[in-house]
Design a protein around this motif. Structure first.
Motif, PDB file in Angstrom:
ATOM      1  N   VAL A 249       0.839  -1.198   0.000  1.00  0.00           N
ATOM      2  CA  VAL A 249       0.000   0.000   0.000  1.00  0.00           C
ATOM      3  C   VAL A 249       0.873   1.247   0.000  1.00  0.00           C
ATOM      4  CG1 VAL A 249      -1.651   1.346   1.354  1.00  0.00           C
ATOM      5  CG2 VAL A 249      -1.946  -1.131   1.108  1.00  0.00           C
ATOM      6  N   ALA A 250       0.570   2.171  -0.915  1.00  0.00           N
ATOM      7  CA  ALA A 250       1.376   3.375  -1.090  1.00  0.00           C
ATOM      8  C   ALA A 250       0.500   4.620  -1.008  1.00  0.00           C
ATOM      9  CB  ALA A 250       2.092   3.328  -2.435  1.00  0.00           C
ATOM     10  N   SER A 251       1.144   5.746  -0.835  1.00  0.00           N
ATOM     11  CA  SER A 251       0.428   7.016  -0.807  1.00  0.00           C
ATOM     12  C   SER A 251      -0.362   7.194  -2.100  1.00  0.00           C
ATOM     13  CB  SER A 251       1.425   8.164  -0.644  1.00  0.00           C
ATOM     14  OG  SER A 251       0.747   9.404  -0.611  1.00  0.00           O
ATOM     15  N   GLY A 252      -1.613   7.605  -1.954  1.00  0.00           N
ATOM     16  CA  GLY A 252      -2.486   7.783  -3.105  1.00  0.00           C
ATOM     17  C   GLY A 252      -3.395   6.605  -3.375  1.00  0.00           C
ATOM     18  N   ASP A 253      -3.119   5.452  -2.756  1.00  0.00           N
ATOM     19  CA  ASP A 253      -3.986   4.288  -2.946  1.00  0.00           C
ATOM     20  C   ASP A 253      -5.349   4.520  -2.306  1.00  0.00           C
ATOM     21  OD1 ASP A 253      -2.150   2.841  -4.370  1.00  0.00           O
ATOM     22  OD2 ASP A 253      -1.570   1.529  -2.716  1.00  0.00           O
ATOM     23  N   LYS A 254      -6.370   3.954  -2.928  1.00  0.00           N
ATOM     24  CA  LYS A 254      -7.711   3.943  -2.364  1.00  0.00           C
ATOM     25  C   LYS A 254      -8.018   2.517  -1.931  1.00  0.00           C
ATOM     26  CE  LYS A 254      -9.256   7.713  -5.368  1.00  0.00           C
ATOM     27  NZ  LYS A 254     -10.203   8.123  -6.440  1.00  0.00           N
ATOM     28  N   LEU A 281      -3.640   3.937   8.029  1.00  0.00           N
ATOM     29  CA  LEU A 281      -3.750   4.064   6.574  1.00  0.00           C
ATOM     30  C   LEU A 281      -3.638   5.525   6.151  1.00  0.00           C
ATOM     31  CD1 LEU A 281      -6.524   1.420   6.030  1.00  0.00           C
ATOM     32  CD2 LEU A 281      -4.308   1.418   4.859  1.00  0.00           C
ATOM     33  N   ALA A 282      -4.280   6.426   6.898  1.00  0.00           N
ATOM     34  CA  ALA A 282      -4.174   7.851   6.577  1.00  0.00           C
ATOM     35  C   ALA A 282      -2.734   8.318   6.705  1.00  0.00           C
ATOM     36  CB  ALA A 282      -5.085   8.651   7.504  1.00  0.00           C
ATOM     37  N   GLY A 283      -2.013   7.795   7.705  1.00  0.00           N
ATOM     38  CA  GLY A 283      -0.608   8.153   7.870  1.00  0.00           C
ATOM     39  C   GLY A 283       0.262   7.706   6.714  1.00  0.00           C
ATOM     40  N   ARG A 284      -0.184   6.672   6.006  1.00  0.00           N
ATOM     41  CA  ARG A 284       0.542   6.183   4.831  1.00  0.00           C
ATOM     42  C   ARG A 284       0.135   6.912   3.559  1.00  0.00           C
ATOM     43  NH1 ARG A 284       3.138   0.481   4.793  1.00  0.00           N
ATOM     44  NH2 ARG A 284       3.360   0.081   7.028  1.00  0.00           N
ATOM     45  N   GLY A 285      -0.836   7.802   3.677  1.00  0.00           N
ATOM     46  CA  GLY A 285      -1.307   8.534   2.511  1.00  0.00           C
ATOM     47  C   GLY A 285      -2.365   7.805   1.715  1.00  0.00           C
ATOM     48  N   ALA A 286      -2.900   6.700   2.262  1.00  0.00           N
ATOM     49  CA  ALA A 286      -3.962   5.962   1.595  1.00  0.00           C
ATOM     50  C   ALA A 286      -5.324   6.511   2.020  1.00  0.00           C
ATOM     51  CB  ALA A 286      -3.879   4.478   1.930  1.00  0.00           C
ATOM     52  N   VAL A 309      -7.560  -5.498   4.063  1.00  0.00           N
ATOM     53  CA  VAL A 309      -7.407  -4.279   3.275  1.00  0.00           C
ATOM     54  C   VAL A 309      -7.450  -4.672   1.800  1.00  0.00           C
ATOM     55  CG1 VAL A 309      -5.939  -2.309   2.693  1.00  0.00           C
ATOM     56  CG2 VAL A 309      -6.046  -3.132   5.068  1.00  0.00           C
ATOM     57  N   LEU A 310      -8.363  -4.071   1.060  1.00  0.00           N
ATOM     58  CA  LEU A 310      -8.511  -4.306  -0.373  1.00  0.00           C
ATOM     59  C   LEU A 310      -8.157  -3.034  -1.122  1.00  0.00           C
ATOM     60  CD1 LEU A 310      -9.541  -5.772  -2.961  1.00  0.00           C
ATOM     61  CD2 LEU A 310     -11.841  -4.967  -2.339  1.00  0.00           C
ATOM     62  N   ARG A 311      -7.176  -3.128  -2.029  1.00  0.00           N
ATOM     63  CA  ARG A 311      -6.862  -1.993  -2.884  1.00  0.00           C
ATOM     64  C   ARG A 311      -7.946  -1.871  -3.954  1.00  0.00           C
ATOM     65  NH1 ARG A 311      -2.355  -3.521  -4.496  1.00  0.00           N
ATOM     66  NH2 ARG A 311      -0.880  -2.281  -3.285  1.00  0.00           N
ATOM     67  N   LEU A 312      -8.549  -0.687  -4.038  1.00  0.00           N
ATOM     68  CA  LEU A 312      -9.666  -0.451  -4.939  1.00  0.00           C
ATOM     69  C   LEU A 312      -9.233   0.262  -6.220  1.00  0.00           C
ATOM     70  CD1 LEU A 312     -12.320   0.828  -2.368  1.00  0.00           C
ATOM     71  CD2 LEU A 312     -12.386  -1.361  -3.576  1.00  0.00           C
ATOM     72  N   ASP A 313      -9.995   0.020  -7.279  1.00  0.00           N
ATOM     73  CA  ASP A 313      -9.973   0.878  -8.460  1.00  0.00           C
ATOM     74  C   ASP A 313     -11.422   1.268  -8.738  1.00  0.00           C
ATOM     75  OD1 ASP A 313     -11.221  -1.274  -9.881  1.00  0.00           O
ATOM     76  OD2 ASP A 313      -9.261  -2.092 -10.416  1.00  0.00           O
ATOM     77  N   ASP A 314     -11.670   2.052  -9.773  1.00  0.00           N
ATOM     78  CA  ASP A 314     -13.027   2.551 -10.002  1.00  0.00           C
ATOM     79  C   ASP A 314     -14.026   1.420 -10.240  1.00  0.00           C
ATOM     80  OD1 ASP A 314     -12.122   5.126  -9.703  1.00  0.00           O
ATOM     81  OD2 ASP A 314     -12.043   5.574 -11.854  1.00  0.00           O
ATOM     82  N   GLU A 315     -13.610   0.387 -10.963  1.00  0.00           N
ATOM     83  CA  GLU A 315     -14.536  -0.704 -11.255  1.00  0.00           C
ATOM     84  C   GLU A 315     -14.853  -1.515  -9.998  1.00  0.00           C
ATOM     85  OE1 GLU A 315     -15.269  -4.252 -14.507  1.00  0.00           O
ATOM     86  OE2 GLU A 315     -13.204  -3.834 -13.899  1.00  0.00           O
ATOM     87  N   LEU A 316     -13.834  -1.842  -9.207  1.00  0.00           N
ATOM     88  CA  LEU A 316     -14.082  -2.604  -7.990  1.00  0.00           C
ATOM     89  C   LEU A 316     -14.951  -1.826  -7.016  1.00  0.00           C
ATOM     90  CD1 LEU A 316     -10.649  -4.345  -7.246  1.00  0.00           C
ATOM     91  CD2 LEU A 316     -12.592  -5.188  -8.577  1.00  0.00           C
ATOM     92  N   THR A 317     -14.751  -0.511  -6.953  1.00  0.00           N
ATOM     93  CA  THR A 317     -15.583   0.322  -6.074  1.00  0.00           C
ATOM     94  C   THR A 317     -17.033   0.304  -6.532  1.00  0.00           C
ATOM     95  OG1 THR A 317     -13.694   1.762  -5.615  1.00  0.00           O
ATOM     96  CG2 THR A 317     -15.877   2.627  -5.087  1.00  0.00           C
TER      97      THR A 317
END
Length: 333
Positions: A249-254, A281-286, A309-317
């Motif tokens: 998980v990186a900064s900018g991830d949803k 998660l907020a501290g990581r920029g997610a 924790v699931l990394r989302l994209d627009d379709e998964l959301t």
């Protein structure tokens, strides 16, 4: 052992019967062999979704049968895989001609029995694809599985793949969505106490009053290590560190943040865990775009929780947000 049961050997039969009576508007219970289908199965032109596993993890899986999730669930005995004799008729019952996806948690018995059922269903002309869920970062191997176990992420796979099937995706596309969710979700759990399997009559493992088991499985399997009890924030950090490291998980991830109770933990405590996880998660920029908190994949009356924790994209959301109407999960309907 104090449990609201009659005969330990009848727990699953009586529980599934009661579930069917309580939710007769949503599901049909097939008693012999035992499986549960959505009331309107098979749905014409739709890919069918079938999952299952040992009982004792309620509401998984039968609680997720209905619009936007599973078409059928196959309950085994407590903490015991369902048999091919159950899985095959469930698969045939929800096949409308578009094929069926099996969503299988990575436990040896589940994998072997669903594999056998898939081969036999295909011999009867039903196309089957399998999504294997292995989201548990706690251990690489255990007595129950070769590789990582399928745990909390199973709920997210069933919801999102179910939405893809409901919108009309074809067989390969639904399976691909399920695989994509699995590749982008990680889970780890903690036990503060053991659970008692009804027919065993004694706890599945021993924990001292000042101990906890980090990385526990949903059948009471050993975790990564046993340590002295800590405060909620410290426990949450212990669970999140390997999840976020493994997922990258990186900064900018949803992300979707899922705090799951193991059956014996008050909701108030789960929200304390969620609070800390959201801070980390907020501290990581997610950005936590979606959330789920509660008992969704349990281990009888075990005290503890898991974090997914699931990394989302627009379709998964969008698929997560799609309407769902089951006994245990419902919105948008």
């Amino acid at each position: 052992m104090k449990k609201l049961i009659n005969d330990p050997r009848a727990v699953v039969d009586e529980s599934v019967e009661g579930f069917g009576l309580a939710h007769a508007d949503l599901v049909t219970v097939h008693p012999e062999p035992k499986y549960v289908t959505r009331r309107d199965a098979p749905v014409a032109g739709k890919v069918g979704l079938v999952s299952g596993g040992g009982s004792g993890h309620e509401p998984l899986h039968a609680g997720f049968v209905g619009l936007g999730m599973l078409d059928a669930a196959v309950p085994g005995a407590v903490f015991t895989s369902p048999t091919p004799d159950q899985i095959i008729p469930a698969t045939l019952a929800v096949n409308s001609g578009a094929g069926v996806v099996h969503i299988v948690k990575n436990y040896t018995g589940d994998v072997l029995n669903f594999e056998t059922a898939a081969e036999m269903a295909q011999a009867e002309g039903v196309e089957v694809r399998t999504v294997l869920v292995n989201d548990d970062v706690a251990v690489e191997d255990s007595l129950y599985t070769a590789g990582r176990r399928g745990v909390g992420g199973t709920v997210l796979v069933e919801k999102i793949a179910g939405a893809a099937a409901e919108r009309g995706d074809d067989l390969d596309a639904v399976a691909a969505i399920g695989d994509r969710v699995n590749q982008n979700v990680r889970t780890m759990g903690v036990a503060l106490s053991a659970c008692t399997v009804p027919h065993a009559g004694s706890p599945s493992f021993d924990l001292e009053d000042n101990e906890m088991e980090i990385g526990i499985g949903i059948h009471g399997e050993p975790g990564r290590h046993r340590i002295a009890m800590e405060a909620a924030d410290a426990i949450t950090d212990r669970l999140l560190e390997p999840i976020l490291g493994d997922l990258g998980v990186a900064s900018g991830d949803k992300v979707l943040l899922f705090v799951n109770g193991m059956g014996g933990t008050p909701l108030s405590e789960l929200y304390i865990v969620y609070r800390r996880a959201a801070q980390v998660l907020a501290g990581r920029g997610a950005t936590v775009e979606r959330s789920l908190v509660g008992d969704y994949i349990t281990s009888l009356e075990m005290q503890g929780c898991s974090i997914s924790v699931l990394r989302l994209d627009d379709e998964l959301t969008a698929l997560w947000d799609a309407p769902v109407h089951t006994a245990a999960l419902r919105w948008g309907v």
